[in-house]
Design a protein around this motif. Structure first.
Motif, PDB file in Angstrom:
ATOM      1  N   MET A 166       0.850  -1.183   0.000  1.00 46.17           N
ATOM      2  CA  MET A 166       0.000   0.000   0.000  1.00 46.17           C
ATOM      3  C   MET A 166       0.893   1.242   0.000  1.00 46.17           C
ATOM      4  SD  MET A 166       0.822  -0.113   3.299  1.00 46.17           S
ATOM      5  CE  MET A 166      -0.156  -1.388   4.050  1.00 46.17           C
ATOM      6  N   SER A 167       0.305   2.379  -0.392  1.00 46.04           N
ATOM      7  CA  SER A 167       1.085   3.616  -0.525  1.00 46.04           C
ATOM      8  C   SER A 167       0.452   4.731   0.306  1.00 46.04           C
ATOM      9  CB  SER A 167       1.166   4.035  -1.993  1.00 46.04           C
ATOM     10  OG  SER A 167       1.851   3.082  -2.771  1.00 46.04           O
ATOM     11  N   PRO A 168       0.906   4.945   1.525  1.00 44.93           N
ATOM     12  CA  PRO A 168       0.296   5.930   2.417  1.00 44.93           C
ATOM     13  C   PRO A 168       0.450   7.385   1.974  1.00 44.93           C
ATOM     14  CG  PRO A 168       1.656   4.366   3.638  1.00 44.93           C
ATOM     15  CD  PRO A 168       1.959   4.163   2.192  1.00 44.93           C
ATOM     16  N   ILE A 169       1.558   7.717   1.286  1.00 43.86           N
ATOM     17  CA  ILE A 169       1.800   9.132   0.964  1.00 43.86           C
ATOM     18  C   ILE A 169       1.766   9.418  -0.536  1.00 43.86           C
ATOM     19  CG2 ILE A 169       3.152   9.469   3.072  1.00 43.86           C
ATOM     20  CD1 ILE A 169       5.683   9.505   1.300  1.00 43.86           C
ATOM     21  N   ALA A 170       1.241   8.481  -1.324  1.00 42.91           N
ATOM     22  CA  ALA A 170       1.266   8.638  -2.781  1.00 42.91           C
ATOM     23  C   ALA A 170       0.274   9.672  -3.301  1.00 42.91           C
ATOM     24  CB  ALA A 170       1.025   7.295  -3.463  1.00 42.91           C
ATOM     25  N   ASP A 171      -0.563  10.231  -2.445  1.00 38.11           N
ATOM     26  CA  ASP A 171      -1.452  11.319  -2.873  1.00 38.11           C
ATOM     27  C   ASP A 171      -0.942  12.661  -2.361  1.00 38.11           C
ATOM     28  OD1 ASP A 171      -3.683  12.208  -4.339  1.00 38.11           O
ATOM     29  OD2 ASP A 171      -4.906  12.353  -2.527  1.00 38.11           O
ATOM     30  N   LEU A 172       0.292  12.673  -1.867  1.00 34.21           N
ATOM     31  CA  LEU A 172       0.909  13.902  -1.369  1.00 34.21           C
ATOM     32  C   LEU A 172       2.021  14.354  -2.303  1.00 34.21           C
ATOM     33  CD1 LEU A 172       1.305  13.119   2.449  1.00 34.21           C
ATOM     34  CD2 LEU A 172      -0.554  14.357   1.315  1.00 34.21           C
ATOM     35  N   MET A 173       2.015  15.626  -2.671  1.00 37.40           N
ATOM     36  CA  MET A 173       3.109  16.199  -3.425  1.00 37.40           C
ATOM     37  C   MET A 173       4.353  16.234  -2.535  1.00 37.40           C
ATOM     38  SD  MET A 173       2.194  17.022  -6.509  1.00 37.40           S
ATOM     39  CE  MET A 173       0.999  17.783  -7.619  1.00 37.40           C
ATOM     40  N   LYS A 174       5.511  16.401  -3.136  1.00 41.23           N
ATOM     41  CA  LYS A 174       6.756  16.422  -2.350  1.00 41.23           C
ATOM     42  C   LYS A 174       6.733  17.554  -1.319  1.00 41.23           C
ATOM     43  CE  LYS A 174      11.010  14.622  -1.965  1.00 41.23           C
ATOM     44  NZ  LYS A 174      11.317  13.182  -1.869  1.00 41.23           N
ATOM     45  N   SER A 175       6.204  18.711  -1.696  1.00 44.87           N
ATOM     46  CA  SER A 175       6.127  19.824  -0.742  1.00 44.87           C
ATOM     47  C   SER A 175       5.236  19.462   0.438  1.00 44.87           C
ATOM     48  CB  SER A 175       5.613  21.089  -1.428  1.00 44.87           C
ATOM     49  OG  SER A 175       4.320  20.883  -1.971  1.00 44.87           O
ATOM     50  N   ASP A 176       4.184  18.682   0.171  1.00 47.90           N
ATOM     51  CA  ASP A 176       3.297  18.222   1.247  1.00 47.90           C
ATOM     52  C   ASP A 176       4.027  17.266   2.193  1.00 47.90           C
ATOM     53  OD1 ASP A 176       1.139  19.622   0.105  1.00 47.90           O
ATOM     54  OD2 ASP A 176       0.560  17.893  -1.116  1.00 47.90           O
ATOM     55  N   VAL A 177       4.873  16.409   1.610  1.00 49.00           N
ATOM     56  CA  VAL A 177       5.633  15.455   2.422  1.00 49.00           C
ATOM     57  C   VAL A 177       6.569  16.200   3.361  1.00 49.00           C
ATOM     58  CG1 VAL A 177       7.292  13.552   2.396  1.00 49.00           C
ATOM     59  CG2 VAL A 177       5.490  13.652   0.668  1.00 49.00           C
ATOM     60  N   TYR A 178       7.223  17.256   2.855  1.00 48.76           N
ATOM     61  CA  TYR A 178       8.106  18.063   3.707  1.00 48.76           C
ATOM     62  C   TYR A 178       7.317  18.758   4.813  1.00 48.76           C
ATOM     63  CZ  TYR A 178      12.420  17.551   1.029  1.00 48.76           C
ATOM     64  OH  TYR A 178      13.551  17.039   0.446  1.00 48.76           O
ATOM     65  N   ALA A 179       6.144  19.281   4.461  1.00 44.20           N
ATOM     66  CA  ALA A 179       5.310  19.945   5.468  1.00 44.20           C
ATOM     67  C   ALA A 179       4.890  18.955   6.551  1.00 44.20           C
ATOM     68  CB  ALA A 179       4.081  20.565   4.796  1.00 44.20           C
ATOM     69  N   LEU A 180       4.515  17.755   6.134  1.00 38.93           N
ATOM     70  CA  LEU A 180       4.131  16.718   7.092  1.00 38.93           C
ATOM     71  C   LEU A 180       5.330  16.285   7.914  1.00 38.93           C
ATOM     72  CD1 LEU A 180       1.691  15.129   8.036  1.00 38.93           C
ATOM     73  CD2 LEU A 180       2.130  13.452   6.230  1.00 38.93           C
ATOM     74  N   GLY A 181       6.498  16.232   7.269  1.00 42.21           N
ATOM     75  CA  GLY A 181       7.724  15.865   7.980  1.00 42.21           C
ATOM     76  C   GLY A 181       8.071  16.857   9.077  1.00 42.21           C
ATOM     77  N   GLU A 182       7.870  18.132   8.810  1.00 38.42           N
ATOM     78  CA  GLU A 182       8.111  19.158   9.834  1.00 38.42           C
ATOM     79  C   GLU A 182       7.132  18.993  10.986  1.00 38.42           C
ATOM     80  OE1 GLU A 182       8.015  23.022   8.112  1.00 38.42           O
ATOM     81  OE2 GLU A 182       9.678  22.635   6.722  1.00 38.42           O
ATOM     82  N   PHE A 183       5.875  18.730  10.660  1.00 40.01           N
ATOM     83  CA  PHE A 183       4.852  18.528  11.687  1.00 40.01           C
ATOM     84  C   PHE A 183       5.182  17.307  12.545  1.00 40.01           C
ATOM     85  CE2 PHE A 183       0.872  16.333  12.878  1.00 40.01           C
ATOM     86  CZ  PHE A 183       0.330  17.285  13.742  1.00 40.01           C
ATOM     87  N   LEU A 184       5.705  16.262  11.910  1.00 39.67           N
ATOM     88  CA  LEU A 184       6.035  15.017  12.612  1.00 39.67           C
ATOM     89  C   LEU A 184       7.373  15.077  13.328  1.00 39.67           C
ATOM     90  CD1 LEU A 184       4.839  12.457   9.898  1.00 39.67           C
ATOM     91  CD2 LEU A 184       3.679  13.068  12.028  1.00 39.67           C
ATOM     92  N   LYS A 185       8.079  16.190  13.146  1.00 42.84           N
ATOM     93  CA  LYS A 185       9.370  16.415  13.810  1.00 42.84           C
ATOM     94  C   LYS A 185      10.412  15.341  13.460  1.00 42.84           C
ATOM     95  CE  LYS A 185       7.628  19.097  17.728  1.00 42.84           C
ATOM     96  NZ  LYS A 185       6.351  19.424  17.115  1.00 42.84           N
TER      97      LYS A 185
END
Length: 268
Positions: A166-185
């Motif tokens: 399965m692909s949990p982040i495949a509907d997220l653009m790369k910029s979204d992944v970075y934003a989520l990464g910052e939120f997740l620390k």
């Protein structure tokens, strides 16, 4: 073309974690296995999996890996284990397996083709390893591809890092992944590192291979959805758009379902 994400990170985080939990429960498995590369995509994916409370096995699979990539991956794993008691880790050094493979297959004079095939072989050896651990522990292989890679330019190895459950982040653009990464620390070292697939044993980045940055490709993907043409843009924008369109076209075989030759009923 710097892209600022407008993602509602807290809501998206909760949504993905709930989706993962539901998927695992329906599949009747005990958790997830994630390949850790030292990059932002695998760090975000493994953190999302960890939040489910289910077993999350982080696997390092070095093959002549650059020390910087290894160090970032280990930093992330140690941080994750401190935050989540359900996180476990293991290392499977595949360097000797890779070297044995090279000794047992024929080579050619076309060095570029050999190097590309071997890069894809690294990814496929890692996929095989992840499914080995998934099989013996009753886990699902969580994919780490984002939307630009998976559905924009097809920047992944077929049956390599593209071989997942399965692909949990495949509907997220790369910029979204970075934003989520910052939120997740996730570690700052990962957020600041230049993206690389690490498949060639050198310091080339994803941008070196693609000819454009993820911000640029994300822009091109959105413009393509508006049915824009290359002539609508500035010189650099036109160049990026053409790169995107070319990669999107030649890599459709990765993004589409495997074609099946349907036999006419009268032939059966």
């Amino acid at each position: 073309m710097t892209k600022k994400s407008t993602l509602q990170v807290e809501k998206v985080n909760t949504h993905i974690v709930n989706w993962l939990k539901t998927y695992a429960e329906n599949a009747k498995v005990s958790g997830f296995v994630v390949g850790i590369s030292g990059g932002v995509d695998s760090a975000v994916t493994s953190t999302l999996c960890a939040q489910t409370g289910l077993t999350t096995l982080c696997v390092e699979m070095p093959i002549h890996q650059a020390p910087s990539q290894v160090n970032r991956g280990q930093e992330h794993i140690e941080q994750l284990k401190k935050r989540f008691p359900n996180v476990k880790n293991i290392e499977a050094d595949l360097t000797s397996v890779f070297e044995d493979f090279k000794k047992n297959v024929p080579s050619t004079a076309d060095v570029a083709k050999v190097n590309l095939s071997l890069a894809n072989t690294r990814a496929r050896l890692r996929m095989t390893t992840l499914y080995y651990f998934a099989g013996i522990h009753g886990l699902l292989v969580a994919g780490t591809g984002n939307k630009v890679e998976d559905f924009g330019v097809g920047f992944y190895t077929k049956y390599g890092d593209g071989g997942v459950d399965m692909s949990p982040i495949a509907d997220l653009m790369k910029s979204d992944v970075y934003a989520l990464g910052e939120f997740l620390k996730i570690p700052t070292s990962i957020l600041k590192a230049s993206p690389t697939d690490g498949l060639f044993g050198d310091d080339r980045t994803d941008e070196d291979q693609l000819g454009a940055s993820y911000d640029e490709l994300e822009w091109a993907m959105l413009e393509d959805e508006k049915e824009k043409k290359a002539e609508d843009f500035t010189e650099r924008e036109s160049t990026v758009f053409k790169i995107y369109k070319k990669l999107n076209t030649v890599n459709q075989h990765k993004m589409n379902e495997i074609p099946v030759c349907t036999i006419p009923k009268e032939f059966k």
